[in-house]
Design an enzyme around this catalytic site. Sequence first.
Site, PDB file in Angstrom:
ATOM      1  N   SER A 141       0.867  -1.186   0.000  1.00  0.00           N
ATOM      2  CA  SER A 141       0.000   0.000   0.000  1.00  0.00           C
ATOM      3  C   SER A 141       0.897   1.227   0.000  1.00  0.00           C
ATOM      4  O   SER A 141       1.927   1.244  -0.696  1.00  0.00           O
ATOM      5  CB  SER A 141      -0.905  -0.086   1.233  1.00  0.00           C
ATOM      6  OG  SER A 141      -1.680   1.061   1.378  1.00  0.00           O
ATOM      7  N   TYR A 155      -4.292   8.174  -6.900  1.00  0.00           N
ATOM      8  CA  TYR A 155      -3.370   7.150  -6.375  1.00  0.00           C
ATOM      9  C   TYR A 155      -3.810   6.735  -4.960  1.00  0.00           C
ATOM     10  O   TYR A 155      -3.918   5.538  -4.658  1.00  0.00           O
ATOM     11  CB  TYR A 155      -1.958   7.723  -6.359  1.00  0.00           C
ATOM     12  CG  TYR A 155      -0.893   6.838  -5.752  1.00  0.00           C
ATOM     13  CD1 TYR A 155      -0.482   5.666  -6.381  1.00  0.00           C
ATOM     14  CD2 TYR A 155      -0.263   7.193  -4.555  1.00  0.00           C
ATOM     15  CE1 TYR A 155       0.517   4.872  -5.838  1.00  0.00           C
ATOM     16  CE2 TYR A 155       0.733   6.409  -4.006  1.00  0.00           C
ATOM     17  CZ  TYR A 155       1.124   5.242  -4.639  1.00  0.00           C
ATOM     18  OH  TYR A 155       2.114   4.466  -4.092  1.00  0.00           O
ATOM     19  N   LYS A 159      -4.941   3.006  -3.368  1.00  0.00           N
ATOM     20  CA  LYS A 159      -4.288   2.330  -2.231  1.00  0.00           C
ATOM     21  C   LYS A 159      -5.272   2.146  -1.068  1.00  0.00           C
ATOM     22  O   LYS A 159      -5.208   1.155  -0.336  1.00  0.00           O
ATOM     23  CB  LYS A 159      -3.060   3.130  -1.776  1.00  0.00           C
ATOM     24  CG  LYS A 159      -1.916   3.141  -2.807  1.00  0.00           C
ATOM     25  CD  LYS A 159      -1.334   1.753  -3.067  1.00  0.00           C
ATOM     26  CE  LYS A 159      -0.093   1.792  -3.936  1.00  0.00           C
ATOM     27  NZ  LYS A 159       0.451   0.454  -4.226  1.00  0.00           N
TER      28      LYS A 159
HETATM   29  N1  LIG Z   1       8.961   4.220  -3.682  1.00  0.00           N
HETATM   30  C1  LIG Z   1       8.145   4.720  -2.796  1.00  0.00           C
HETATM   31  O1  LIG Z   1       8.478   5.724  -2.139  1.00  0.00           O
HETATM   32  C2  LIG Z   1       6.794   4.099  -2.547  1.00  0.00           C
HETATM   33  C3  LIG Z   1       6.051   4.582  -1.470  1.00  0.00           C
HETATM   34  C4  LIG Z   1       4.822   3.984  -1.188  1.00  0.00           C
HETATM   35  C5  LIG Z   1       4.383   2.928  -1.953  1.00  0.00           C
HETATM   36  N2  LIG Z   1       5.118   2.485  -3.012  1.00  0.00           N
HETATM   37  C6  LIG Z   1       4.588   1.331  -3.773  1.00  0.00           C
HETATM   38  O2  LIG Z   1       5.607   0.367  -3.927  1.00  0.00           O
HETATM   39  C7  LIG Z   1       5.320  -0.458  -5.057  1.00  0.00           C
HETATM   40  C8  LIG Z   1       6.583  -0.643  -5.879  1.00  0.00           C
HETATM   41  O3  LIG Z   1       7.011   0.601  -6.384  1.00  0.00           O
HETATM   42  P1  LIG Z   1       8.541   1.043  -6.389  1.00  0.00           P
HETATM   43  O4  LIG Z   1       8.659   2.220  -5.519  1.00  0.00           O
HETATM   44  O5  LIG Z   1       9.411  -0.113  -6.174  1.00  0.00           O
HETATM   45  O6  LIG Z   1       8.672   1.617  -7.894  1.00  0.00           O
HETATM   46  P2  LIG Z   1       9.397   1.023  -9.193  1.00  0.00           P
HETATM   47  O7  LIG Z   1      10.860   0.877  -8.931  1.00  0.00           O
HETATM   48  O8  LIG Z   1       8.992   1.898 -10.324  1.00  0.00           O
HETATM   49  O9  LIG Z   1       8.752  -0.424  -9.346  1.00  0.00           O
HETATM   50  C9  LIG Z   1       7.437  -0.593  -9.764  1.00  0.00           C
HETATM   51  C10 LIG Z   1       7.290  -2.026 -10.230  1.00  0.00           C
HETATM   52  O10 LIG Z   1       5.928  -2.277 -10.597  1.00  0.00           O
HETATM   53  C11 LIG Z   1       5.930  -2.852 -11.884  1.00  0.00           C
HETATM   54  N3  LIG Z   1       4.668  -2.621 -12.596  1.00  0.00           N
HETATM   55  C12 LIG Z   1       4.024  -1.466 -12.847  1.00  0.00           C
HETATM   56  N4  LIG Z   1       2.892  -1.702 -13.523  1.00  0.00           N
HETATM   57  C13 LIG Z   1       2.817  -3.056 -13.694  1.00  0.00           C
HETATM   58  C14 LIG Z   1       1.897  -3.931 -14.308  1.00  0.00           C
HETATM   59  N5  LIG Z   1       0.787  -3.480 -14.925  1.00  0.00           N
HETATM   60  N6  LIG Z   1       2.133  -5.262 -14.264  1.00  0.00           N
HETATM   61  C15 LIG Z   1       3.241  -5.753 -13.671  1.00  0.00           C
HETATM   62  N7  LIG Z   1       4.175  -4.970 -13.104  1.00  0.00           N
HETATM   63  C16 LIG Z   1       3.954  -3.646 -13.113  1.00  0.00           C
HETATM   64  C17 LIG Z   1       7.106  -2.218 -12.597  1.00  0.00           C
HETATM   65  O11 LIG Z   1       7.438  -2.979 -13.737  1.00  0.00           O
HETATM   66  P3  LIG Z   1       8.135  -2.330 -15.052  1.00  0.00           P
HETATM   67  O12 LIG Z   1       9.618  -2.362 -14.762  1.00  0.00           O
HETATM   68  O13 LIG Z   1       7.726  -3.240 -16.160  1.00  0.00           O
HETATM   69  O14 LIG Z   1       7.598  -0.947 -15.196  1.00  0.00           O
HETATM   70  C18 LIG Z   1       8.138  -2.294 -11.489  1.00  0.00           C
HETATM   71  O15 LIG Z   1       8.674  -3.577 -11.380  1.00  0.00           O
HETATM   72  C19 LIG Z   1       4.170   0.229  -5.784  1.00  0.00           C
HETATM   73  O16 LIG Z   1       2.976  -0.461  -5.489  1.00  0.00           O
HETATM   74  C20 LIG Z   1       4.134   1.622  -5.185  1.00  0.00           C
HETATM   75  O17 LIG Z   1       2.840   2.201  -5.231  1.00  0.00           O
HETATM   76  C21 LIG Z   1       6.315   3.046  -3.337  1.00  0.00           C
END
Ligand SMILES: NC(=O)c1ccc[n+]([C@@H]2O[C@H](COP(=O)([O-])OP(=O)(O)OC[C@H]3O[C@@H](n4cnc5c(N)ncnc54)[C@H](OP(=O)(O)O)[C@@H]3O)[C@@H](O)[C@H]2O)c1
Length: 294
Positions: A141, A155, A159
Amino acid sequence: MVTSSVSRKRVWFITGSSSGFGRALAETLLDRDERVVLTARNPHQVEDLTAKFPHNAYSVELDVTKPQQVREAVKQAIAYFGTIDVLVNNAGCEVAGVIEEVSDEAVRRQFETNFFGVLETLRAVLPHMRQQRSGHILNISSIASFVPGAGGGIYSSSKLALEGITTSLAREVEPFGIKVTAVEPGSFSTNFFMNSYVLIDAKNQDYEPLISDIRQRIQNLIGNQPGDPKKAALAMIKVVNSDNPPLRLPLGADTVSAIEGAIEFIKTELDAWKEVSRNTAFDEVVVEENHVAK
Ligand SMILES: NC(=O)c1ccc[n+]([C@@H]2O[C@H](COP(=O)([O-])OP(=O)(O)OC[C@H]3O[C@@H](n4cnc5c(N)ncnc54)[C@H](OP(=O)(O)O)[C@@H]3O)[C@@H](O)[C@H]2O)c1
């Protein structure tokens, strides 16, 4: 109290293993000799891990917005490793912009990934976990479900929808030995803003200052996020190792402060309006003080 039992070699199924949290978690697990199903829209992005860990890593193509691919990926994973012990619904993206202007199509795209993609994956894995009477599901989340800021409503709502099913699901599957945890990261240093984030330009001049401000804040944030994805991975593993895992795992001092602020805000407003809130039943009905809605 946080207790933990020594884990056996489990099988983890991680959506979005190509980058950020998904990749950090996969690498940490593989380094610890656990087995990981690396799912990615483009499996070439995880080839280095399958080459380095040929026995414990297995990659499958998966776009969570494609239901047929979800079912096929889960089937392949179970055929390969014989089981899935931990499902990590990590894949996610953000469409930012003001509520009045973000197109229905963009809103639906947001929910297709962050909500329906998770729902589909859950429904593909749950029959297996129910049958084996064990499993743990981590739904990634966000801090945004506690502090939905201006421009972040679409967004945040995706979540919050995820938080809603997480709590209900935890109650539904607890009798089958399946645990469910919502993981709520704050600001972490992943590729999110470069890879998974779209800010919709303001159409109306009234919103231009807000959108410019968001753009500037994101620019300033990139490279300065305090959270370390490796530490997030270790925290998630700790929760799965725990005999008594939480329903929610906030990650980062920013999320802890956001939740404390939200609790205080809710309490202050609740107290200020309590009399109005309470006095809404028919006059002849006596409502018990501690009545909980079912
Ligand atoms: N980073 C933060 O500060 C933060 C904070 C709160 C929550 N989050 C959550 O953490 C999770 C991971 O994000 P992250 O921060 O690690 O960002 P990230 O490095 O951009 O990773 C996102 C991942 O999700 C994949 N993805 C996106 N759309 C997809 C789809 N339709 N089917 C399959 N895979 C898909 C991407 O694949 P591709 O490489 O193919 O694009 C990538 O592997 C997300 O749910 C995000 O909302 C992140």
